[in-house]
Design an enzyme around this catalytic site. Structure first.
Site, PDB file in Angstrom:
ATOM      1  N   LYS A 180      19.228  -5.116 -16.945  1.00 52.09           N
ATOM      2  CA  LYS A 180      17.974  -4.308 -17.442  1.00 52.09           C
ATOM      3  C   LYS A 180      16.865  -4.915 -16.606  1.00 52.09           C
ATOM      4  O   LYS A 180      16.384  -6.038 -16.741  1.00 52.09           O
ATOM      5  CB  LYS A 180      17.680  -4.428 -18.886  1.00 52.09           C
ATOM      6  CG  LYS A 180      16.918  -3.219 -19.241  1.00 52.09           C
ATOM      7  CD  LYS A 180      15.646  -3.099 -18.552  1.00 52.09           C
ATOM      8  CE  LYS A 180      14.543  -3.564 -19.282  1.00 52.09           C
ATOM      9  NZ  LYS A 180      13.304  -3.545 -18.524  1.00 52.09           N
ATOM     10  N   GLU A 255      14.597 -18.321 -18.847  1.00 51.65           N
ATOM     11  CA  GLU A 255      13.532 -18.782 -17.820  1.00 51.65           C
ATOM     12  C   GLU A 255      12.174 -18.242 -17.994  1.00 51.65           C
ATOM     13  O   GLU A 255      12.204 -16.830 -17.726  1.00 51.65           O
ATOM     14  CB  GLU A 255      14.203 -18.736 -16.483  1.00 51.65           C
ATOM     15  CG  GLU A 255      15.556 -19.366 -16.326  1.00 51.65           C
ATOM     16  CD  GLU A 255      16.293 -19.292 -14.924  1.00 51.65           C
ATOM     17  OE1 GLU A 255      15.630 -18.536 -14.123  1.00 51.65           O
ATOM     18  OE2 GLU A 255      17.001 -19.961 -14.758  1.00 51.65           O
ATOM     19  N   CYS A 288       6.655 -18.227 -11.110  1.00 55.51           N
ATOM     20  CA  CYS A 288       6.681 -18.871 -12.401  1.00 55.51           C
ATOM     21  C   CYS A 288       6.326 -20.405 -11.976  1.00 55.51           C
ATOM     22  O   CYS A 288       5.695 -21.265 -12.730  1.00 55.51           O
ATOM     23  CB  CYS A 288       7.836 -18.641 -13.111  1.00 55.51           C
ATOM     24  SG  CYS A 288       9.413 -19.068 -11.822  1.00 55.51           S
ATOM     25  N   GLU A 386      -1.024 -19.840 -18.549  1.00 59.05           N
ATOM     26  CA  GLU A 386      -0.381 -19.304 -17.342  1.00 59.05           C
ATOM     27  C   GLU A 386      -1.101 -17.936 -17.014  1.00 59.05           C
ATOM     28  O   GLU A 386      -1.168 -16.917 -17.672  1.00 59.05           O
ATOM     29  CB  GLU A 386       1.061 -18.792 -17.480  1.00 59.05           C
ATOM     30  CG  GLU A 386       1.760 -18.315 -16.189  1.00 59.05           C
ATOM     31  CD  GLU A 386       3.267 -18.013 -16.418  1.00 59.05           C
ATOM     32  OE1 GLU A 386       3.418 -17.153 -17.411  1.00 59.05           O
ATOM     33  OE2 GLU A 386       3.944 -18.385 -15.640  1.00 59.05           O
TER      34      GLU A 386
HETATM   35  P1  NAD Z   1       7.922  -9.713 -19.544  1.00 55.43           P
HETATM   36  O1  NAD Z   1       8.572 -10.744 -20.646  1.00 55.43           O
HETATM   37  O2  NAD Z   1       6.914  -8.847 -19.827  1.00 55.43           O
HETATM   38  O3  NAD Z   1       9.066  -8.723 -18.922  1.00 55.43           O
HETATM   39  C1  NAD Z   1      10.430  -9.175 -18.564  1.00 55.43           C
HETATM   40  C2  NAD Z   1      11.677  -8.255 -18.822  1.00 55.43           C
HETATM   41  O4  NAD Z   1      11.713  -8.437 -20.336  1.00 55.43           O
HETATM   42  C3  NAD Z   1      11.363  -6.726 -18.303  1.00 55.43           C
HETATM   43  O5  NAD Z   1      12.444  -6.472 -18.002  1.00 55.43           O
HETATM   44  C4  NAD Z   1      10.895  -6.165 -19.696  1.00 55.43           C
HETATM   45  O6  NAD Z   1      11.357  -4.792 -19.481  1.00 55.43           O
HETATM   46  C5  NAD Z   1      11.842  -6.872 -20.653  1.00 55.43           C
HETATM   47  N1  NAD Z   1      11.275  -6.861 -22.024  1.00 55.43           N
HETATM   48  C6  NAD Z   1      10.142  -6.593 -22.448  1.00 55.43           C
HETATM   49  N2  NAD Z   1      10.052  -6.604 -23.882  1.00 55.43           N
HETATM   50  C7  NAD Z   1      11.552  -6.700 -24.350  1.00 55.43           C
HETATM   51  C8  NAD Z   1      12.075  -6.629 -25.569  1.00 55.43           C
HETATM   52  N3  NAD Z   1      11.341  -6.548 -26.720  1.00 55.43           N
HETATM   53  N4  NAD Z   1      13.583  -6.937 -25.518  1.00 55.43           N
HETATM   54  C9  NAD Z   1      14.092  -6.981 -24.306  1.00 55.43           C
HETATM   55  N5  NAD Z   1      13.452  -7.079 -23.098  1.00 55.43           N
HETATM   56  C10 NAD Z   1      12.144  -6.559 -23.054  1.00 55.43           C
HETATM   57  O7  NAD Z   1       7.596 -10.867 -18.137  1.00 55.43           O
HETATM   58  P2  NAD Z   1       6.778 -10.319 -16.957  1.00 55.43           P
HETATM   59  O8  NAD Z   1       5.578  -9.911 -17.236  1.00 55.43           O
HETATM   60  O9  NAD Z   1       7.805  -9.040 -16.246  1.00 55.43           O
HETATM   61  O10 NAD Z   1       7.325 -11.539 -16.108  1.00 55.43           O
HETATM   62  C11 NAD Z   1       6.522 -12.535 -15.761  1.00 55.43           C
HETATM   63  C12 NAD Z   1       6.698 -13.776 -16.720  1.00 55.43           C
HETATM   64  O11 NAD Z   1       8.091 -14.116 -16.234  1.00 55.43           O
HETATM   65  C13 NAD Z   1       5.795 -15.028 -16.569  1.00 55.43           C
HETATM   66  O12 NAD Z   1       5.684 -15.544 -17.807  1.00 55.43           O
HETATM   67  C14 NAD Z   1       6.782 -15.677 -15.246  1.00 55.43           C
HETATM   68  O13 NAD Z   1       6.159 -17.021 -15.525  1.00 55.43           O
HETATM   69  C15 NAD Z   1       8.096 -15.502 -16.107  1.00 55.43           C
HETATM   70  N6  NAD Z   1       9.078 -15.780 -14.963  1.00 55.43           N
HETATM   71  C16 NAD Z   1      10.027 -16.960 -15.056  1.00 55.43           C
HETATM   72  C17 NAD Z   1      10.684 -17.354 -14.006  1.00 55.43           C
HETATM   73  C18 NAD Z   1      11.562 -18.463 -14.091  1.00 55.43           C
HETATM   74  O14 NAD Z   1      12.614 -18.730 -13.717  1.00 55.43           O
HETATM   75  N7  NAD Z   1      11.196 -19.593 -15.288  1.00 55.43           N
HETATM   76  C19 NAD Z   1      10.808 -16.699 -13.102  1.00 55.43           C
HETATM   77  C20 NAD Z   1      10.076 -15.545 -12.955  1.00 55.43           C
HETATM   78  C21 NAD Z   1       9.110 -15.005 -13.816  1.00 55.43           C
END
Ligand code: NAD
Length: 487
Positions: A180, A255, A288, A386
């Site tokens: 997804k 992650e 991140c 963050e």
């Molecule tokens: P997000 O949590 O809003 O979304 C991530 C994914 O989760 C999307 O595909 C979204 O559609 C899905 N999602 C949202 N709600 C959901 C639910 N209730 N159930 C299942 N899936 C759901 O995050 P974002 O804004 O897209 O990404 C930014 C964040 O990701 C930042 O905090 C960043 O630090 C983190 N990040 C971490 C890493 C790592 O390797 N540690 C890498 C990249 C980004």
């Protein structure tokens, strides 16, 4: 109607389930952050699509499992070859969809996407040794068994890179996959599905469902038919997923976010420290791992801040397709406003803006200027939360013990950067830093064989090398009695 021509590719905007394309009644727009162009209307899935994809993946599982690592590896290598043959269009498509630099997609990210697939295919073929040892004449035989369907949920900041970093080991381990992608960046995942099909991947082994997290994402992680959840994204979403996964006790690999410290000691090579600090603005701060808390020895702090501000002023911001551009736009309007809000509140709380501080008015749109903040109050929001934008906040320290204490004083523990002139001093410093990855006098060196993940609220578990297989496989011990053995 279900296909768009972009970057020389035909991109299907429907789900990919069991080797076929399916539309949904509703769609959502995929909008380019470069200039607001609507790139595509993409299928907006829900519980029905999630269920269909999980069942397709479950049905395909026994066949994929029984192929074994060599035959799976041959298909995965063909897939990696096809990615390599399509680096240019994939790079252009990803840049259109998420606004990151074309030149880095071309030269770094897309080759890495191919490597994510190739590396784990090889590892499964060559490196997963089955230990055997004896207990009172009995053989203990340890195997890594495929576990079932892996649900993989990814963010928008490095879409295909972060997806394949999970898909590679899951498929190599013998799991089948439902991906997804983030609703902000759905397009390269769809092309990846076409390439997997061309590589000969059997129907149902790899599936893509498109749509919003709260709809199709939530239905996917709650599904009793999945064996693993690999999620990359934010802490609040991770909490929601974990609550939902609890009903089925589905194992998770998370992650998540970070607020990584970037420590500069008074004996550091200052030129190197400034170069590395400027790298923390990469991808317009939407990384991140970025060391966004500059923690600098008080003796060199003023000189360091001046040099970072001077270099930030030289950063070329603009269209990410231009070769000269160093940082592009933020992903979308709400995110830009969120970044701006952090900076405004920091200022209201007494911090100073040494450079930047707001949207780039020359460019308009979603471009936020690289920003350096100094003088923030210890423990304040800008030093602990963050931002996920091009905003660095600087603090000072007097002793190395204090540096470690301040570095550890957030709820995150993803990464840390230490710039230090002496190896032994660096070893003392890093010993008690809480972080999944620490870079000393370098940044972003990531070996696929090395463990990667976060401590505290930056994640659960480690992936990379054998750690990936620990997650995607069921480790099994079978004990064989010797011939003729009687209890
Ligand atoms: P997000 O949590 O809003 O979304 C991530 C994914 O989760 C999307 O595909 C979204 O559609 C899905 N999602 C949202 N709600 C959901 C639910 N209730 N159930 C299942 N899936 C759901 O995050 P974002 O804004 O897209 O990404 C930014 C964040 O990701 C930042 O905090 C960043 O630090 C983190 N990040 C971490 C890493 C790592 O390797 N540690 C890498 C990249 C980004």
């Amino acid at each position: 109607m279900h296909q768009v021509e972009l970057a020389g590719l035909t991109v299907d905007t429907r789900h990919y389930i069991g080797g076929q394309r399916f539309a949904s009644e509703q769609t959502f727009e995929s909008i380019s952050p470069i200039d607001g162009t609507v790139l595509a209307h993409v299928a907006r899935g829900g519980a029905g699509e999630a269920d269909a994809a999980v069942w397709a993946a479950r049905n395909a599982f026994p066949g994929w499992r029984d192929l074994g690592p060599q035959s799976r590896g041959a298909i995965l290598h063909r897939l990696a070859d096809l990615i390599e043959a399509n680096i240019e269009p994939l790079a252009q498509l990803e840049t259109l969809d998420n606004g990151s630099l074309l030149r880095s997609h071309r030269r770094g990210v897309m080759p890495r996407v191919a490597m994510n697939i190739r590396f784990f295919a090889d590892w499964a073929m060559q490196r997963l040794e089955h230990p055997v040892w004896q207990t009172r004449g009995h053989d203990n035989v340890v195997t890594w068994d495929p576990s079932g369907v892996a649900a993989i949920i990814t963010p928008w900041n490095a879409p295909l890179m972060l997806a394949t970093w999970r898909i590679g080991p899951a498929l190599a381990a013998g799991d089948t996959v439902v991906l997804k992608p983030a609703e902000w960046t759905p397009l390269t995942a769809s092309v990846f599905a076409d390439l997997a099909e061309q590589a000969g991947m059997p129907p149902g082994v790899f599936n893509v469902v498109q749509g919003y997290g709260a709809e199709v994402g939530a239905a996917l992680v709650a599904h009793p038919g999945i064996a693993r959840i690999a999620f990359t994204g934010s802490v609040p979403t991770a909490k929601a997923i974990m609550r939902s996964a609890a009903d089925n006790l589905t194992p998770v690999s998370f992650e998540l976010g970070g607020k990584s410290p970037f420590i500069v000691t008074d004996d550091a090579d200052l030129d190197l420290a400034v170069d590395l600090a400027i790298e923390q603005y990469d991808n317009a701060g939407q990384v991140c791992l970025s060391g966004t808390r500059l923690l600098v020895h008080e003796k060199i702090a003023d000189a360091f801040a001046e040099r970072v501000a001077a270099r930030a002023a030289q950063i070329v911001q603009g269209d990410p397709r231009d070769e000269a551009t160093q940082i592009g736009p933020q992903i979308h309007r709400v995110h830009l406003e969120r970044v701006a809000g952090f900076v405004e509140r920091a200022q209201a709380d007494g911090a100073q803006i040494a450079f930047g501080g707001g949207p780039n008015d020359d460019l308009g749109g979603l471009y936020f200027r690289p920003t350096l903040i100094t003088g923030a109050k210890p423990g304040s929001e800008i030093l602990t939360a963050e931002v996920f934008g091009p905003v660095l906040a600087m603090q000072t320290f007097a002793t190395d013990e204090e540096a470690v204490e301040v570095a550890n004083a957030t709820e995150y523990g993803l990464a840390a950067v230490v710039v230090c002139g002496d190896r032994e001093r660096a070893e003392r410093l890093t010993k008690n830093l809480v972080a999944g990855t620490i870079w000393v006098n370098c940044f972003f060196v990531r070996d696929l064989a090395a463990p990667f993940g976060g401590s505290k609220k930056s994640g659960i578990g480690r992936e990379g090398g054998v750690w990936s297989f620990d997650f995607y496989a069921d480790v099994k011990n079978t004990v064989y009695a010797p011939a003729g053995w009687k209890e």
